[in-house]
Design an enzyme around this catalytic site. Structure first.
Site, PDB file in Angstrom:
ATOM      1  NE  ARG A 163      -4.280  -1.709   1.620  1.00 21.52           N
ATOM      2  CZ  ARG A 163      -4.452  -2.655   2.549  1.00 21.52           C
ATOM      3  NH1 ARG A 163      -3.751  -2.634   3.650  1.00 21.52           N
ATOM      4  NH2 ARG A 163      -5.339  -3.600   2.348  1.00 21.52           N
ATOM      5  CE  LYS A 223      -2.482  13.379 -14.464  1.00 20.21           C
ATOM      6  NZ  LYS A 223      -2.926  13.937 -15.753  1.00 20.21           N
ATOM      7  CD  GLU A 263       4.286  15.337 -23.025  1.00 19.69           C
ATOM      8  OE1 GLU A 263       3.638  16.389 -22.850  1.00 19.69           O
ATOM      9  OE2 GLU A 263       3.792  14.194 -22.903  1.00 19.69           O
ATOM     10  CE  LYS A 310       3.496  16.960 -14.459  1.00 20.85           C
ATOM     11  NZ  LYS A 310       3.553  15.716 -15.179  1.00 20.85           N
ATOM     12  CD  GLU A 321      -5.985  15.504 -15.147  1.00 20.82           C
ATOM     13  OE1 GLU A 321      -4.789  15.595 -15.428  1.00 20.82           O
ATOM     14  OE2 GLU A 321      -6.756  14.649 -15.627  1.00 20.82           O
ATOM     15  NE  ARG A 340      -1.221  16.495 -12.816  1.00 16.65           N
ATOM     16  CZ  ARG A 340      -0.474  15.711 -12.076  1.00 16.65           C
ATOM     17  NH1 ARG A 340      -0.651  15.659 -10.776  1.00 16.65           N
ATOM     18  NH2 ARG A 340       0.482  14.961 -12.633  1.00 16.65           N
ATOM     19  CG  ASN A 375      -3.961  15.341 -19.935  1.00 14.09           C
ATOM     20  OD1 ASN A 375      -2.979  14.675 -20.266  1.00 14.09           O
ATOM     21  ND2 ASN A 375      -4.701  15.060 -18.904  1.00 14.09           N
ATOM     22  CG  HIS A 414      -1.445  14.679 -23.454  1.00 17.44           C
ATOM     23  ND1 HIS A 414      -0.823  15.857 -23.808  1.00 17.44           N
ATOM     24  CD2 HIS A 414      -0.496  13.941 -22.828  1.00 17.44           C
ATOM     25  CE1 HIS A 414       0.428  15.828 -23.395  1.00 17.44           C
ATOM     26  NE2 HIS A 414       0.660  14.676 -22.804  1.00 17.44           N
ATOM     27  CG  HIS A 417      -3.481   9.775 -24.061  1.00 15.61           C
ATOM     28  ND1 HIS A 417      -3.943  10.276 -22.878  1.00 15.61           N
ATOM     29  CD2 HIS A 417      -2.129   9.816 -23.983  1.00 15.61           C
ATOM     30  CE1 HIS A 417      -2.916  10.608 -22.099  1.00 15.61           C
ATOM     31  NE2 HIS A 417      -1.805  10.348 -22.760  1.00 15.61           N
ATOM     32  CG  HIS A 429       3.405   9.968 -24.730  1.00 14.30           C
ATOM     33  ND1 HIS A 429       2.042   9.832 -24.582  1.00 14.30           N
ATOM     34  CD2 HIS A 429       3.739  11.084 -24.016  1.00 14.30           C
ATOM     35  CE1 HIS A 429       1.578  10.801 -23.803  1.00 14.30           C
ATOM     36  NE2 HIS A 429       2.593  11.573 -23.448  1.00 14.30           N
TER      37      HIS A 429
HETATM   38  P1  NAD Z   1      10.306   5.516 -22.825  1.00 20.21           P
HETATM   39  O1  NAD Z   1      10.362   5.339 -21.376  1.00 20.21           O
HETATM   40  O2  NAD Z   1       9.834   4.382 -23.663  1.00 20.21           O
HETATM   41  O3  NAD Z   1      11.728   5.998 -23.317  1.00 20.21           O
HETATM   42  C1  NAD Z   1      11.931   6.216 -24.673  1.00 20.21           C
HETATM   43  C2  NAD Z   1      13.041   5.311 -25.238  1.00 20.21           C
HETATM   44  O4  NAD Z   1      14.282   5.885 -24.915  1.00 20.21           O
HETATM   45  C3  NAD Z   1      13.079   3.890 -24.686  1.00 20.21           C
HETATM   46  O5  NAD Z   1      13.469   3.029 -25.715  1.00 20.21           O
HETATM   47  C4  NAD Z   1      14.159   3.967 -23.612  1.00 20.21           C
HETATM   48  O6  NAD Z   1      14.773   2.720 -23.417  1.00 20.21           O
HETATM   49  C5  NAD Z   1      15.106   4.949 -24.230  1.00 20.21           C
HETATM   50  N1  NAD Z   1      15.905   5.722 -23.306  1.00 20.21           N
HETATM   51  C6  NAD Z   1      15.479   6.419 -22.220  1.00 20.21           C
HETATM   52  N2  NAD Z   1      16.489   7.118 -21.707  1.00 20.21           N
HETATM   53  C7  NAD Z   1      17.577   6.856 -22.462  1.00 20.21           C
HETATM   54  C8  NAD Z   1      18.913   7.323 -22.452  1.00 20.21           C
HETATM   55  N3  NAD Z   1      19.341   8.236 -21.587  1.00 20.21           N
HETATM   56  N4  NAD Z   1      19.765   6.835 -23.383  1.00 20.21           N
HETATM   57  C9  NAD Z   1      19.341   5.937 -24.313  1.00 20.21           C
HETATM   58  N5  NAD Z   1      18.085   5.489 -24.401  1.00 20.21           N
HETATM   59  C10 NAD Z   1      17.211   5.960 -23.475  1.00 20.21           C
HETATM   60  O7  NAD Z   1       9.360   6.745 -23.227  1.00 20.21           O
HETATM   61  P2  NAD Z   1       9.335   8.272 -22.783  1.00 20.21           P
HETATM   62  O8  NAD Z   1       9.174   9.040 -24.022  1.00 20.21           O
HETATM   63  O9  NAD Z   1      10.435   8.597 -21.857  1.00 20.21           O
HETATM   64  O10 NAD Z   1       7.986   8.326 -21.939  1.00 20.21           O
HETATM   65  C11 NAD Z   1       6.742   8.047 -22.544  1.00 20.21           C
HETATM   66  C12 NAD Z   1       5.827   7.487 -21.491  1.00 20.21           C
HETATM   67  O11 NAD Z   1       5.636   8.456 -20.457  1.00 20.21           O
HETATM   68  C13 NAD Z   1       4.440   7.160 -22.026  1.00 20.21           C
HETATM   69  O12 NAD Z   1       4.027   5.932 -21.522  1.00 20.21           O
HETATM   70  C14 NAD Z   1       3.563   8.257 -21.459  1.00 20.21           C
HETATM   71  O13 NAD Z   1       2.237   7.856 -21.267  1.00 20.21           O
HETATM   72  C15 NAD Z   1       4.249   8.545 -20.160  1.00 20.21           C
HETATM   73  N6  NAD Z   1       4.001   9.884 -19.621  1.00 20.21           N
HETATM   74  C16 NAD Z   1       3.631   9.961 -18.323  1.00 20.21           C
HETATM   75  C17 NAD Z   1       3.425  11.197 -17.758  1.00 20.21           C
HETATM   76  C18 NAD Z   1       3.098  11.289 -16.297  1.00 20.21           C
HETATM   77  O14 NAD Z   1       2.772  12.384 -15.832  1.00 20.21           O
HETATM   78  N7  NAD Z   1       3.210  10.217 -15.555  1.00 20.21           N
HETATM   79  C19 NAD Z   1       3.594  12.364 -18.521  1.00 20.21           C
HETATM   80  C20 NAD Z   1       3.972  12.232 -19.847  1.00 20.21           C
HETATM   81  C21 NAD Z   1       4.181  10.978 -20.396  1.00 20.21           C
HETATM   82  N1  GLY Z   2       1.358  14.804 -18.010  1.00 23.39           N
HETATM   83  C1  GLY Z   2       0.103  15.281 -17.510  1.00 23.39           C
HETATM   84  C2  GLY Z   2       0.061  15.464 -16.046  1.00 23.39           C
HETATM   85  O1  GLY Z   2       1.009  15.164 -15.357  1.00 23.39           O
HETATM   86  O2  GLY Z   2      -0.940  15.895 -15.529  1.00 23.39           O
END
Ligand code: NAD
Ligand code: GLY
Length: 373
Positions: free
Chosen positions: A127, A149, A191, A233, A243, A247, A251, A254, A258, A272
């Site tokens: 938890r 998130k 982003e 942010k 949100e 907040r 998005n 998005h 999405h 993404h």
């Molecule tokens: P990812 O985690 O898949 O990373 C992108 C690629 O880059 C992967 O292949 C990874 O292995 C590689 N990589 C990462 N760092 C590296 C480095 N320093 N050197 C070499 N390779 C590297 O994707 P992302 O673009 O980082 O994140 C996208 C995800 O984040 C989506 O699932 C999206 O929904 C989520 N997201 C979440 C929030 C949130 O608030 N939680 C906000 C925006 C996006």
């Molecule tokens: N990436 C959208 C949020 O964190 O609210």
């Protein structure tokens, strides 16, 4: 390296508040920072992916092994498909097998995928375990590692299963971006510029002037871009953590994005950030058509996104196939912000002026999308 050589942005959430440290060289002092901030008895479990592990796992793990505090590591397959129920089960099970307790910590070392799944696992194992975000992609440094998130995808849509659960510390080492593939740098940039679009036209103007330096990973430009993004942010999250209001502006682009990602089955034809880039253009275009915003705006921002090597239209999705409008609207309706079947969309009055609305009618949206495909 002295700690004051890094920028620090505080996410002001009372007893759940935390610092985001930004700078070059943080990875090397992670063990020391975890001791200072979380306590020297804290045990750690690292979750990472195959790409990131080969560059950075050793740097983080060795000092923790030396101090007897590393309880285990888990390297997941890189990519969006790791944000699934089956992988979630594996992560939770490995953390439990490593005897990580509530007072210990999970370290999410990687991009947004690792941050989201390791963060969600931390939220639900026992938890709630403490976790530290060490974002290594541009996208994760400016967005996903901050704000709490966490979650996974399902066939119904992106991030539909998850929790708001804040990390204890975020360490964004901009040196890690040197190994990020070019296409991922661009995806992350979508982003960054979102913060200019949604509420800070001055930041957008600065980005427009410094775009080349950022995507070519100039140290000073990157440091400012990451810091300013995190500041914006952090302010929004502090005011509306769960949100209920503003907040949702984070998005911007998005809801379209999405739906496109879900349609593409979270595959590499559309990252993404690329989906967010196309989604941002669609949001500006619809805002223009509905006369919310001046008619030249979409052309301006599309030109900017193209300079960042980003797709701006649905037709540019790799692989040469496109969704139909009805399918896209159906997928958009799985959005978490839907109320009584009515979509909540983020529209723009101009660059830097966005607002939340539930006034867009289903038929208008379908007709708009038919014209885009
Ligand atoms: P990812 O985690 O898949 O990373 C992108 C690629 O880059 C992967 O292949 C990874 O292995 C590689 N990589 C990462 N760092 C590296 C480095 N320093 N050197 C070499 N390779 C590297 O994707 P992302 O673009 O980082 O994140 C996208 C995800 O984040 C989506 O699932 C999206 O929904 C989520 N997201 C979440 C929030 C949130 O608030 N939680 C906000 C925006 C996006
Ligand atoms: N990436 C959208 C949020 O964190 O609210």
């Amino acid at each position: 390296m002295p700690i004051d050589s890094f920028d620090c942005v505080r996410v002001e959430l009372g007893c759940r508040g935390y610092d985001v440290l930004i700078g070059a060289g943080l990875l090397a002092i992670t063990e020391q920072l975890i001791s200072d901030r979380l306590g020297c008895e804290t045990k750690a479990f690292i979750v990472t992916d195959t790409n990131v592990a080969q560059h950075y796992l050793e740097t983080i793990a060795q000092p923790l092994i030396k101090s007897g505090r590393l309880r285990g590591t888990l390297t997941l397959p890189a990519g969006e498909l790791s944000k699934s129920f089956s992988v979630l089960e594996t992560v939770c099970s490995k953390i439990l097998s490593a005897d990580i307790e509530r007072g210990d910590c999970v370290i999410a070392l990687g991009g947004g995928v690792i941050g989201d799944i390791a963060g969600f696992s931390s939220a639900i194992v026992r938890r709630g375990l403490r976790y530290v975000q060490i974002p290594t992609s541009l996208l994760a440094q400016v967005d996903s590692s901050v704000g709490g998130k966490t979650g996974i995808n399902t066939i119904h849509g992106k991030n539909l299963i998850g929790a708001f659960y804040q990390p204890h510390l975020v360490l964004a080492d901009i040196n890690t971006l040197k190994t990020l593939p070019e296409r991922q740098v661009s995806a992350g940039y979508a982003e960054v510029v979102k913060y200019g679009f949604l509420g800070d036209s001055q930041f957008y103007n600065w980005l427009d002037a410094n775009l080349t330096s950022i995507i070519e990973l100039d140290h000073h430009a990157l440091q400012h871009a990451v810091k300013r993004s995190v500041e914006i942010k952090a302010e929004i999250v502090a005011a509306d953590e769960k949100e209920h209001g503003d907040r949702a502006l984070l998005n911007f682009g998005h809801t379209f994005g999405h739906a496109l990602e879900t349609w593409a089955r979270y595959s590499d034809v559309l990252f993404h950030g690329e989906a967010v880039s196309i989604g941002s253009c669609l949001a500006f275009k619809l805002s223009e058509e509905l006369k919310y915003c001046p008619s030249h705006t979409t052309a301006r921002i599309s030109a900017h996104l193209k300079r960042a090597r980003l797709p701006t239209e649905i037709a540019e999705i790799r692989g040469g196939i496109q969704p139909d409008a009805a399918t896209l609207v159906h997928l958009m309706k799985q959005d978490k912000k839907i109320r009584d079947g009515q979509l909540t969309l983020i529209m723009a009055r101009d660059i830097g002026q966005t607002f939340v609305t539930q006034e867009i009618q289903h038929a208008d949206l379908v007709n708009f999308l038919i014209r885009q495909i």
